[in-house]
Design a protein around this motif. Structure first.
Motif, PDB file in Angstrom:
ATOM      1  N   ALA A 290       0.825  -1.212   0.000  1.00  0.00           N
ATOM      2  CA  ALA A 290       0.000   0.000   0.000  1.00  0.00           C
ATOM      3  C   ALA A 290       0.858   1.260   0.000  1.00  0.00           C
ATOM      4  O   ALA A 290       0.381   2.343  -0.397  1.00  0.00           O
ATOM      5  N   GLN A 291       2.127   1.158   0.429  1.00  0.00           N
ATOM      6  CA  GLN A 291       2.998   2.318   0.479  1.00  0.00           C
ATOM      7  C   GLN A 291       3.739   2.552  -0.841  1.00  0.00           C
ATOM      8  O   GLN A 291       4.151   3.684  -1.128  1.00  0.00           O
ATOM      9  N   ILE A 292       3.901   1.518  -1.626  1.00  0.00           N
ATOM     10  CA  ILE A 292       4.728   1.624  -2.831  1.00  0.00           C
ATOM     11  C   ILE A 292       4.229   2.678  -3.820  1.00  0.00           C
ATOM     12  O   ILE A 292       5.034   3.412  -4.391  1.00  0.00           O
ATOM     13  N   PRO A 293       2.923   2.785  -4.072  1.00  0.00           N
ATOM     14  CA  PRO A 293       2.473   3.822  -5.025  1.00  0.00           C
ATOM     15  C   PRO A 293       2.917   5.232  -4.653  1.00  0.00           C
ATOM     16  O   PRO A 293       3.011   6.103  -5.520  1.00  0.00           O
ATOM     17  N   HIS A 294       3.208   5.489  -3.354  1.00  0.00           N
ATOM     18  CA  HIS A 294       3.659   6.813  -2.935  1.00  0.00           C
ATOM     19  C   HIS A 294       5.154   7.020  -3.185  1.00  0.00           C
ATOM     20  O   HIS A 294       5.641   8.153  -3.125  1.00  0.00           O
ATOM     21  N   LEU A 295       5.879   5.924  -3.441  1.00  0.00           N
ATOM     22  CA  LEU A 295       7.334   6.013  -3.557  1.00  0.00           C
ATOM     23  C   LEU A 295       7.796   6.355  -4.960  1.00  0.00           C
ATOM     24  O   LEU A 295       8.960   6.711  -5.164  1.00  0.00           O
ATOM     25  N   SER A 296       6.920   6.197  -5.927  1.00  0.00           N
ATOM     26  CA  SER A 296       7.284   6.510  -7.306  1.00  0.00           C
ATOM     27  C   SER A 296       6.045   7.012  -8.028  1.00  0.00           C
ATOM     28  O   SER A 296       4.958   6.447  -7.899  1.00  0.00           O
ATOM     29  N   SER A 297       6.212   8.058  -8.775  1.00  0.00           N
ATOM     30  CA  SER A 297       5.057   8.629  -9.477  1.00  0.00           C
ATOM     31  C   SER A 297       4.707   7.819 -10.716  1.00  0.00           C
ATOM     32  O   SER A 297       5.570   7.149 -11.304  1.00  0.00           O
ATOM     33  N   ASN A 298       3.451   7.877 -11.067  1.00  0.00           N
ATOM     34  CA  ASN A 298       2.975   7.295 -12.325  1.00  0.00           C
ATOM     35  C   ASN A 298       3.172   5.780 -12.411  1.00  0.00           C
ATOM     36  O   ASN A 298       3.568   5.252 -13.448  1.00  0.00           O
ATOM     37  N   ILE A 299       2.910   5.062 -11.322  1.00  0.00           N
ATOM     38  CA  ILE A 299       2.874   3.595 -11.402  1.00  0.00           C
ATOM     39  C   ILE A 299       1.502   3.200 -11.934  1.00  0.00           C
ATOM     40  O   ILE A 299       0.485   3.419 -11.281  1.00  0.00           O
ATOM     41  N   GLU A 300       1.493   2.636 -13.113  1.00  0.00           N
ATOM     42  CA  GLU A 300       0.227   2.275 -13.756  1.00  0.00           C
ATOM     43  C   GLU A 300       0.080   0.771 -13.969  1.00  0.00           C
ATOM     44  O   GLU A 300      -1.030   0.261 -13.991  1.00  0.00           O
ATOM     45  N   LYS A 301       1.200   0.065 -14.146  1.00  0.00           N
ATOM     46  CA  LYS A 301       1.123  -1.353 -14.463  1.00  0.00           C
ATOM     47  C   LYS A 301       2.115  -2.133 -13.603  1.00  0.00           C
ATOM     48  O   LYS A 301       3.283  -1.730 -13.471  1.00  0.00           O
ATOM     49  N   ALA A 302       1.639  -3.243 -13.045  1.00  0.00           N
ATOM     50  CA  ALA A 302       2.477  -4.045 -12.149  1.00  0.00           C
ATOM     51  C   ALA A 302       2.422  -5.507 -12.549  1.00  0.00           C
ATOM     52  O   ALA A 302       1.498  -5.963 -13.233  1.00  0.00           O
ATOM     53  N   LEU A 303       3.429  -6.241 -12.094  1.00  0.00           N
ATOM     54  CA  LEU A 303       3.490  -7.696 -12.274  1.00  0.00           C
ATOM     55  C   LEU A 303       3.712  -8.321 -10.912  1.00  0.00           C
ATOM     56  O   LEU A 303       4.669  -7.977 -10.206  1.00  0.00           O
ATOM     57  N   LEU A 304       2.834  -9.247 -10.514  1.00  0.00           N
ATOM     58  CA  LEU A 304       2.968  -9.968  -9.252  1.00  0.00           C
ATOM     59  C   LEU A 304       3.369 -11.403  -9.554  1.00  0.00           C
ATOM     60  O   LEU A 304       2.622 -12.150 -10.190  1.00  0.00           O
ATOM     61  N   ILE A 305       4.542 -11.805  -9.105  1.00  0.00           N
ATOM     62  CA  ILE A 305       5.031 -13.174  -9.283  1.00  0.00           C
ATOM     63  C   ILE A 305       4.851 -13.903  -7.958  1.00  0.00           C
ATOM     64  O   ILE A 305       5.480 -13.572  -6.955  1.00  0.00           O
ATOM     65  N   GLY A 306       3.983 -14.889  -7.956  1.00  0.00           N
ATOM     66  CA  GLY A 306       3.587 -15.554  -6.724  1.00  0.00           C
ATOM     67  C   GLY A 306       2.280 -14.972  -6.244  1.00  0.00           C
ATOM     68  O   GLY A 306       2.219 -14.204  -5.276  1.00  0.00           O
ATOM     69  N   GLN A 307       1.203 -15.336  -6.915  1.00  0.00           N
ATOM     70  CA  GLN A 307      -0.098 -14.703  -6.670  1.00  0.00           C
ATOM     71  C   GLN A 307      -0.601 -14.958  -5.262  1.00  0.00           C
ATOM     72  O   GLN A 307      -1.131 -14.060  -4.609  1.00  0.00           O
ATOM     73  N   GLY A 308      -0.462 -16.202  -4.762  1.00  0.00           N
ATOM     74  CA  GLY A 308      -1.022 -16.526  -3.456  1.00  0.00           C
ATOM     75  C   GLY A 308      -2.513 -16.285  -3.434  1.00  0.00           C
ATOM     76  O   GLY A 308      -3.230 -16.599  -4.394  1.00  0.00           O
ATOM     77  N   ALA A 309      -2.998 -15.681  -2.357  1.00  0.00           N
ATOM     78  CA  ALA A 309      -4.429 -15.409  -2.236  1.00  0.00           C
ATOM     79  C   ALA A 309      -4.860 -14.192  -3.043  1.00  0.00           C
ATOM     80  O   ALA A 309      -6.057 -13.930  -3.193  1.00  0.00           O
ATOM     81  N   GLY A 310      -3.908 -13.415  -3.553  1.00  0.00           N
ATOM     82  CA  GLY A 310      -4.234 -12.295  -4.440  1.00  0.00           C
ATOM     83  C   GLY A 310      -4.539 -10.985  -3.757  1.00  0.00           C
ATOM     84  O   GLY A 310      -5.023 -10.043  -4.402  1.00  0.00           O
ATOM     85  N   HIS A 311      -4.234 -10.867  -2.464  1.00  0.00           N
ATOM     86  CA  HIS A 311      -4.586  -9.631  -1.757  1.00  0.00           C
ATOM     87  C   HIS A 311      -3.818  -8.419  -2.270  1.00  0.00           C
ATOM     88  O   HIS A 311      -4.326  -7.294  -2.258  1.00  0.00           O
ATOM     89  N   MET A 312      -2.579  -8.631  -2.706  1.00  0.00           N
ATOM     90  CA  MET A 312      -1.796  -7.483  -3.177  1.00  0.00           C
ATOM     91  C   MET A 312      -2.381  -6.885  -4.452  1.00  0.00           C
ATOM     92  O   MET A 312      -2.256  -5.689  -4.697  1.00  0.00           O
ATOM     93  N   VAL A 313      -3.016  -7.708  -5.254  1.00  0.00           N
ATOM     94  CA  VAL A 313      -3.668  -7.194  -6.458  1.00  0.00           C
ATOM     95  C   VAL A 313      -4.804  -6.246  -6.079  1.00  0.00           C
ATOM     96  O   VAL A 313      -4.967  -5.174  -6.676  1.00  0.00           O
ATOM     97  N   ALA A 314      -5.575  -6.647  -5.086  1.00  0.00           N
ATOM     98  CA  ALA A 314      -6.676  -5.800  -4.630  1.00  0.00           C
ATOM     99  C   ALA A 314      -6.157  -4.482  -4.055  1.00  0.00           C
ATOM    100  O   ALA A 314      -6.741  -3.413  -4.278  1.00  0.00           O
ATOM    101  N   THR A 315      -5.044  -4.547  -3.329  1.00  0.00           N
ATOM    102  CA  THR A 315      -4.455  -3.333  -2.757  1.00  0.00           C
ATOM    103  C   THR A 315      -3.987  -2.380  -3.851  1.00  0.00           C
ATOM    104  O   THR A 315      -4.240  -1.171  -3.801  1.00  0.00           O
ATOM    105  N   LEU A 316      -3.306  -2.903  -4.841  1.00  0.00           N
ATOM    106  CA  LEU A 316      -2.827  -2.068  -5.947  1.00  0.00           C
ATOM    107  C   LEU A 316      -3.986  -1.509  -6.773  1.00  0.00           C
ATOM    108  O   LEU A 316      -3.899  -0.400  -7.312  1.00  0.00           O
ATOM    109  N   ASN A 317      -5.055  -2.271  -6.845  1.00  0.00           N
ATOM    110  CA  ASN A 317      -6.209  -1.821  -7.619  1.00  0.00           C
ATOM    111  C   ASN A 317      -6.825  -0.559  -7.011  1.00  0.00           C
ATOM    112  O   ASN A 317      -7.375   0.295  -7.730  1.00  0.00           O
ATOM    113  N   LYS A 318      -6.704  -0.413  -5.697  1.00  0.00           N
ATOM    114  CA  LYS A 318      -7.222   0.786  -5.039  1.00  0.00           C
ATOM    115  C   LYS A 318      -6.456   2.030  -5.473  1.00  0.00           C
ATOM    116  O   LYS A 318      -6.977   3.155  -5.394  1.00  0.00           O
TER     117      LYS A 318
END
Length: 516
Positions: A290-318
């Motif tokens: 949840a903190q990463i989007p504040h560390l770099s401007s204009n993050i629009e696209k991400a890749l998650l390696i190791g999906q697991g339960a997928g919670h990080m996708v939901a966090t980034l989607n916010k």
């Protein structure tokens, strides 16, 4: 009187068929062995080393004993095969008691001893088949060299076919316990056929039929007990919502209603956790996402390696970030969608990361490498070569976030130092954060970039700056090594971590959770 051509051909045929099938059985047992051991000890290099070593030891003993028996008695091949069938049939039934008994021995010795006890008896008997078949073949063909070479060649071909059939066809469709039991019964049936041939065509005593039939009857009688031993046994404390034996592990979704916790596990690793009531993420280290989007401007696209339960996708989607996911295990992806409400926002890729990332085009503004959990680690994803591949997929100001489980050891852990030094070979800047500053055993998050990240930037909310600075970490890289495809000692450095993590899971869920 010389044997007729038809009898010679028949003698070759049944012997070749026998050694072909028993050769296939050897590889089936060896390959399936890891599927019974891995949920308890992990599918690590040490488990595979134990299985290969035990197989070679058992075959060597079998070759030696088989040769002695063949010289002293011309009959008994059917009995040898029947014994191997029975010993194979009871392997799933013995797995639980053996693993529990060897647990105090630790990861390396425990995996070796349990493998030795479970698989060597049946493999020794299968190893005895070759010398016995050579003896029978030699008496009929009077050509020792050609007979020996052809027998072992056919046996090896059987091993190859057995390996391919198991890996490409059988295992994706049938569970390992069922394959073990099916193999045991098949060997008993083969023993009955060999006993009939020994009696009818080789003029051997009928006594070989009696013990063979007896062993088969005992084996089939054990089948219900063995089959029932595989049923999951959980008290009211645990409820298994999902269970699937995949190509890569034993995937489960387990509820702990009293604690309001739902776990996603793969073998001995917890790869997802959420509350049952609201489904919110319970893994602390993932909060840094949840903190990463504040560390770099204009993050629009991400890749998650190791999906697991997928919670990080939901966090980034916010934060309006579209995330492609890369998960090796289809069963994990299925469980995440069904029991953790995972909804993909980008491409959903199922496959091994080292292969799949070569197919991706990028660029990605953020890549999250979240595969180094408390259990077995895919060390081939944490090498200079692998990180270089990921670096090439990043945009100019992209960030690589890597989660790593280990001990802090006052910042002097060689495993952490090795990760840091390896990242430094590819990225010019990195920062390390600890998930829980009050604990020595922890999740460590490495942020690697080609540009410096300023935690004092006013674009970062004050509360987030404070949260990150409290977890910022310096480690001593003196004792670290650079990990490469050619040489990686990460599993050796992480033995203490693996054993400690397994003890934690055992205390939380219970030892029998890991027994097939």
């Amino acid at each position: 009187m010389n044997p007729s051509p038809s009898s010679i051909i028949f003698g070759k045929a049944w012997l070749y068929c026998t050694v072909f099938l028993t050769g296939a059985a050897v590889m089936v047992i060896e390959l399936l062995g890891t599927r019974l051991i891995a949920p308890f000890y992990g599918a690590s290099l040490y488990v595979w080393t134990s299985l290969i070593a035990v197989t070679l030891i058992a075959l060597a003993i079998g070759y030696y004993l088989g040769g002695i028996w063949a010289d002293r008695a011309r009959s008994g091949l059917s009995l040898i095969i029947a014994a191997s069938g029975l010993l194979t049939l009871i392997i799933p039934w013995l797995t639980g008691p053996v693993l529990l008994a060897t647990d105090p021995l630790g990861l390396r010795l425990g995996s070796f001893v349990s493998t030795l006890i479970l698989f060597s008896p049946s493999l020794i008997m299968l190893g005895m088949v070759g010398p016995f078949a050579v003896k029978l073949s030699t008496s009929a063909l009077a050509n020792v060299g050609a007979s020996t070479g052809s027998i072992y060649a056919v046996s090896t071909v059987g091993s190859v076919i057995g390996t391919l059939f198991l890996g490409f066809y059988l295992f994706p469709l049938v569970g390992s316990r069922e394959i073990f039991m099916g193999l045991g019964v098949s060997l008993l049936i083969l023993a009955m056929a060999v006993a009939w041939i020994e009696r009818k065509y080789l003029n051997k005593s009928i006594t070989t039929m009696v013990p063979t039939a007896l062993l088969m009857a005992i084996g089939l009688g054990l089948y219900p007990a063995i089959a029932s031993s595989g049923e999951a046994e959980f008290s009211n404390t645990f409820q298994t919502r999902f269970e699937r034996e995949s190509l890569y592990g034993w995937v489960r979704v387990i509820d702990k209603p009293k604690e309001n916790i739902r776990l996603l596990t793969a073998d001995a690793s917890t790869i997802g956790a959420a509350s049952i009531s609201h489904g919110e993420n319970l893994l602390t280290y993932q909060k840094i996402v949840a903190q990463i989007p504040h560390l770099s401007s204009n993050i629009e696209k991400a890749l998650l390696i190791g999906q697991g339960a997928g919670h990080m996708v939901a966090t980034l989607n916010k934060a309006a970030i579209v995330t492609d996911t890369l998960e090796i295990d289809l069963a994990v992806a299925e469980a995440a969608s069904k029991y953790f409400d995972f909804i993909p926002t980008g491409d959903r890729i199922i496959g091994d990361a080292r292969y799949e990332i070569r197919q991706l085009k990028g660029p990605y503004d953020l890549i999250i490498l979240d595969v180094f959990t408390g259990g077995t680690e895919p060390t081939h994803l944490l090498t200079v070569e692998a990180l270089t591949q990921l670096h090439n997929l990043l945009s100019e100001h992209g960030i690589l976030a890597l989660n790593f489980v280990s001990f802090l050891d006052q910042g002097k852990n060689p495993a952490l130092a090795s990760v840091s030094r390896t990242l430094a070979q590819v990225f010019s800047h990195q920062q390390i954060f600890i998930s829980d500053p009050g604990s020595d055993f922890n999740d460590f998050i490495f942020l690697a970039t080609n540009h410096a990240i300023n935690l004092n930037d006013d674009l970062i909310p004050f509360s987030d700056r404070t949260w990150l600075k409290q977890r910022l970490l310096d480690i001593d890289t003196t004792h670290g090594t650079i990990l490469t495809d050619n040489h990686s000692n990460l599993e050796l450095l992480q033995i203490r971590k693996s054993e400690h993590y397994r003890r934690m899971i055992v205390e939380s869920i219970g030892t029998r959770h890991f027994i097939r």
